[in-house]
Design a protein around this motif. Structure first.
Motif, PDB file in Angstrom:
ATOM      1  N   GLU A 217      42.241  37.041  39.614  1.00 47.20           N
ATOM      2  CA  GLU A 217      41.098  39.025  39.380  1.00 47.20           C
ATOM      3  C   GLU A 217      40.566  38.634  37.694  1.00 47.20           C
ATOM      4  O   GLU A 217      42.122  38.203  37.127  1.00 47.20           O
ATOM      5  N   ILE A 223      51.591  40.970  32.192  1.00 43.19           N
ATOM      6  CA  ILE A 223      52.015  41.154  32.280  1.00 43.19           C
ATOM      7  C   ILE A 223      52.063  42.210  34.040  1.00 43.19           C
ATOM      8  O   ILE A 223      53.801  43.000  33.883  1.00 43.19           O
ATOM      9  N   GLY A 224      51.445  43.293  34.178  1.00 43.31           N
ATOM     10  CA  GLY A 224      52.009  43.702  34.907  1.00 43.31           C
ATOM     11  C   GLY A 224      52.161  45.658  34.523  1.00 43.31           C
ATOM     12  O   GLY A 224      52.164  47.124  35.434  1.00 43.31           O
ATOM     13  N   ALA A 225      51.443  45.737  33.642  1.00 45.80           N
ATOM     14  CA  ALA A 225      50.969  46.649  32.384  1.00 45.80           C
ATOM     15  C   ALA A 225      50.267  47.585  32.843  1.00 45.80           C
ATOM     16  O   ALA A 225      49.912  49.450  33.154  1.00 45.80           O
ATOM     17  N   CYS A 226      49.523  47.071  33.371  1.00 45.97           N
ATOM     18  CA  CYS A 226      47.482  47.427  33.602  1.00 45.97           C
ATOM     19  C   CYS A 226      47.082  48.640  34.531  1.00 45.97           C
ATOM     20  O   CYS A 226      46.082  48.779  34.105  1.00 45.97           O
ATOM     21  N   LEU A 227      47.755  47.662  35.315  1.00 48.31           N
ATOM     22  CA  LEU A 227      46.770  48.208  37.022  1.00 48.31           C
ATOM     23  C   LEU A 227      45.796  47.806  37.313  1.00 48.31           C
ATOM     24  O   LEU A 227      44.930  48.778  37.284  1.00 48.31           O
ATOM     25  N   GLY A 228      45.071  46.461  35.683  1.00 44.43           N
ATOM     26  CA  GLY A 228      43.797  46.295  36.158  1.00 44.43           C
ATOM     27  C   GLY A 228      43.382  45.284  37.301  1.00 44.43           C
ATOM     28  O   GLY A 228      42.283  45.134  37.097  1.00 44.43           O
ATOM     29  N   CYS A 229      44.227  44.750  37.656  1.00 41.64           N
ATOM     30  CA  CYS A 229      44.420  43.198  39.151  1.00 41.64           C
ATOM     31  C   CYS A 229      44.582  44.117  39.978  1.00 41.64           C
ATOM     32  O   CYS A 229      45.352  43.098  41.007  1.00 41.64           O
ATOM     33  N   ILE A 230      44.674  44.818  40.555  1.00 46.21           N
ATOM     34  CA  ILE A 230      44.810  45.198  42.277  1.00 46.21           C
ATOM     35  C   ILE A 230      43.898  44.981  43.296  1.00 46.21           C
ATOM     36  O   ILE A 230      43.016  45.049  43.135  1.00 46.21           O
ATOM     37  N   GLN A 237      49.250  48.808  47.408  1.00 46.29           N
ATOM     38  CA  GLN A 237      48.521  48.459  46.041  1.00 46.29           C
ATOM     39  C   GLN A 237      49.941  47.280  45.994  1.00 46.29           C
ATOM     40  O   GLN A 237      50.646  47.682  45.302  1.00 46.29           O
ATOM     41  N   ARG A 239      49.833  44.029  42.717  1.00 49.64           N
ATOM     42  CA  ARG A 239      49.265  43.678  41.170  1.00 49.64           C
ATOM     43  C   ARG A 239      49.223  42.114  41.170  1.00 49.64           C
ATOM     44  O   ARG A 239      49.891  41.547  41.739  1.00 49.64           O
ATOM     45  N   LYS A 242      51.588  40.432  39.431  1.00 49.99           N
ATOM     46  CA  LYS A 242      52.943  40.632  38.752  1.00 49.99           C
ATOM     47  C   LYS A 242      53.503  39.976  41.092  1.00 49.99           C
ATOM     48  O   LYS A 242      54.208  39.521  40.581  1.00 49.99           O
TER      49      LYS A 242
ATOM     50  N   GLU B  30      58.007  46.454  32.018  1.00 50.29           N
ATOM     51  CA  GLU B  30      57.396  44.782  32.257  1.00 50.29           C
ATOM     52  C   GLU B  30      57.526  43.837  30.961  1.00 50.29           C
ATOM     53  O   GLU B  30      56.938  43.026  31.142  1.00 50.29           O
ATOM     54  N   MET B  58      38.733  48.622  42.052  1.00 47.62           N
ATOM     55  CA  MET B  58      37.683  48.136  41.641  1.00 47.62           C
ATOM     56  C   MET B  58      36.677  46.519  41.356  1.00 47.62           C
ATOM     57  O   MET B  58      35.868  47.694  41.929  1.00 47.62           O
ATOM     58  N   ARG B  60      38.359  47.376  37.884  1.00 50.25           N
ATOM     59  CA  ARG B  60      38.422  48.676  36.705  1.00 50.25           C
ATOM     60  C   ARG B  60      39.091  48.365  35.488  1.00 50.25           C
ATOM     61  O   ARG B  60      39.648  49.196  34.597  1.00 50.25           O
ATOM     62  N   THR B  61      39.278  47.017  34.931  1.00 50.91           N
ATOM     63  CA  THR B  61      38.991  46.973  33.750  1.00 50.91           C
ATOM     64  C   THR B  61      37.645  45.792  33.498  1.00 50.91           C
ATOM     65  O   THR B  61      37.056  44.773  33.991  1.00 50.91           O
ATOM     66  N   ILE B  72      40.821  52.791  35.355  1.00 51.23           N
ATOM     67  CA  ILE B  72      42.101  52.688  36.360  1.00 51.23           C
ATOM     68  C   ILE B  72      42.557  53.939  37.350  1.00 51.23           C
ATOM     69  O   ILE B  72      42.672  54.139  37.884  1.00 51.23           O
ATOM     70  N   PHE B 269      49.102  44.899  25.604  1.00 53.23           N
ATOM     71  CA  PHE B 269      48.520  43.745  26.498  1.00 53.23           C
ATOM     72  C   PHE B 269      48.021  42.603  26.083  1.00 53.23           C
ATOM     73  O   PHE B 269      47.915  41.806  26.570  1.00 53.23           O
TER      74      PHE B 269
END
Lengths: 255, 303
Positions: A217, A223-230, A237, A239, A242, B30, B58, B60-61, B72, B269
């Motif tokens: 993805e 590292i699990g912070a942005c929630l962009g790869c769900i 949901q 990550r 992560k 994190e 998705m 979403r970035t 998001i 990030f």
């Protein structure tokens, strides 16, 4: 952290292998985990690229990649001796038999660049028989066949155009090898394009053979912070960076 | 002699001006592997809504030139889970916790969120996210009257520090900044992301499932800096500068422009240690320039 590039070489028409002097990552990396690589200093491209750990040899870490955009193109131009800014190892990798664990049958299924994390897995699985099914578009794009054989794995190849091995999909081989799954507990490990992973998941469900799949993805942080790869799973949901990139195939809710 | 990095925002006392921006630092878990997060000036949480939200579909970035877009859509576990699971861990860090809150449809939810969070000692301040660009309705912070009404309603029922986070997607940032001040906000933070989009020419599809998203990163820094300068010149309350801060020098520019504190966002990030590096770089800059108090740097723009 900044690590030194040992080697960065083209290993096939489209693929490159980079060897890094990265003792900390080498020590802690597990098969299926990845690193986040800054392909250029500065702000362009801005984000790191997630790349699977391909192999670990002593204090060296190998990554296998192809040029798919600006970042990986810049990466391919790096020379040995240069420094590389990377973070890792990250994510949750494969669960596999270790040491004296009962091993059963282990079938590794790679599609295209999906071989990248599976070589390291094949190396780490204890002495059981490992069957590797490699699928690619053409003969030239079959990667790592030699390396898997060196590890003592049984290797079968498939190409889209029939230029090597069976013509068709890597999942066709799975259907043909139904007899492999009789009697002994088996585990499938797959990495590759989404349609392939979906087909492996369906096979796994139909035949009641557990499968672990490594999802790919786009990631901003890794590292699990942005929630962009769900990804949607049966337990909500998750990550990919992560809780993944490796998931139990039964958990995934396909679109 | 030590450098005095202390700053005050409403009732909130920070040991340094470097905060981490909402939505870029999760709930801090994190980042614990990368640096000692207790060194931060403050932590602003990922935005919390009254009920859990799954966020937008998705992808979403998406990366853009010197920046990134996100849509998001405020994915979060909702207030109850946040209080039970995330807050206890945040509290143990020992850094002021600013809880970012939002509501998609009903502004009354701000009141309920605020009244429940007001009772919790570990919550030091609230940041009212009235500027998330990834929701269906018009942004509250694009409307002066709506901004006044939400901020003032929260002010009336809460003594804790209120920071109002503003959108840059407005014609005149000073108008909204003044309204937030008049409504009783203790501080304003800006900018949230700029509404933007990116298209894949091969598929003719937007690179985001939500079609549009919020632009952040170095690409927006000059515009954010200008808006912080304008807002800081227009209000008396502290302004927290946000927008493409990657290095200590970026943060210093915002402080010179008039910001009392800064928030580091997208940089988290790329380099999870960014905020720590910025704190170190800021201290070094002040030492080298023989500035003993951060306060003396604030608003020192020469015209």
């Amino acid at each position: 952290m900044r690590v030194k590039i040992f080697k960065n070489e083209q290993v096939a028409g489209h693929a490159y292998k980079m060897t890094l002097a990265a003792p900390v990552i080498a020590k802690f990396a597990q098969p299926g985990q990845f690193v986040m690589v800054k392909c250029a200093d500065g702000i362009q491209p801005l984000l790191r690229r997630p790349l699977g750990v391909h192999n670990v040899k002593g204090s060296e870490v190998e990554i296998l990649y192809e040029i798919i955009g600006e970042g990986t193109k810049l990466l391919s131009q790096k020379k040995s001796g240069q420094a590389l800014d990377i973070i890792g190892p990250l994510g949750t990798g494969f669960k596999f038999p270790k040491g004296s664990d009962p091993c059963g049958k282990n079938i590794l299924i790679a599609g295209g660049m999906g071989v990248a994390p599976l070589l390291f897995l094949a190396k780490k699985i204890n002495k059981s028989q490992v069957l590797v099914l490699i699928g690619a578009k053409t003969k030239q794009e079959i990667l790592c066949k030699k390396e898997f054989k060196k590890l003592g794995c049984n290797v079968k190849v498939v190409t889209d155009d029939g230029s090597a091995g069976h013509k068709g999909f890597v999942t066709d081989l799975l259907q043909d090898r139904g007899h492999l799954f009789k009697g002994v507990p088996a585990m499938l490990y797959a990495c590759g394009p989404k349609p392939m992973l979906k087909a492996v998941s369906e096979f796994s469900k139909r035949r009641k053979i557990p499968a672990q799949i490594s999802l790919e993805e786009h990631m901003a942080c890794g590292i699990g912070a942005c929630l962009g790869c769900i990804v949607n799973t049966k337990s909500g949901q998750k990550r990919v960076c992560k809780e993944g990139p490796v998931f139990d195939a039964r958990e995934i809710i396909w679109e | 002699m030590g450098i005095d990095l202390n700053v005050k925002i409403g009732k909130l006392k920070l040991k340094n001006p470097v905060m981490v921006a909402s939505g870029t630092f999760g709930y801090a878990e994190e980042f614990k592997d990368f640096f000692d997060v207790k060194n931060l000036g403050a932590i602003v949480t990922k935005t919390i809504t009254l009920n859990p939200r799954p966020g937008n579909p998705m992808p979403r970035t998406c990366e853009t030139a010197a920046g990134m877009l996100n849509s998001i859509g405020l994915e979060n576990p909702g207030l109850d889970v946040f209080i039970k699971e995330n807050l206890p861990k945040l509290k143990d860090i020992g850094v002021p916790i600013v809880v970012s809150i939002a509501s998609e449809k009903n502004p009354a939810e701000f009141i309920e969120l605020a009244s429940r969070l007001d009772k919790i000692d570990e919550v030091c301040a609230l940041e009212l996210n009235i500027s998330c660009p990834n929701l269906k309705n018009k942004l509250i912070s694009q409307d002066a009257r709506a901004t006044y009404s939400v901020v003032n309603a929260v002010r009336k029922m809460m003594d804790k520090t209120i920071i109002t986070k503003l959108s840059p997607n407005v014609t005149d940032i000073t108008e909204i900044a003044k309204v937030a001040q008049d409504a009783g906000s203790d501080a304003i933070s800006l900018v949230n992301t700029f509404l933007g989009m990116a298209i894949d020419a091969d598929t003719k599809k937007s690179k985001l499932a939500n079609i549009t998203g919020g632009l952040s990163g170095p690409a927006i820094k000059p515009i954010a800096l200008r808006m912080v300068y304008e807002a800081a010149s227009a209000v008396k309350i502290p302004v927290i500068g946000i927008g493409g801060i990657i290095t200590a020098l970026d943060a210093i520019e915002f402080i010179i422009a008039g910001a009392q504190a800064v928030q580091v966002g997208t940089a988290n990030f790329i380099n999870p240690r960014s905020a720590q590096d910025i704190i170190d770089g800021l201290t070094k800059y002040l030492k080298e320039n023989k500035i003993n108090r951060l306060e003396d740097l604030k608003g020192s723009l020469k015209i």
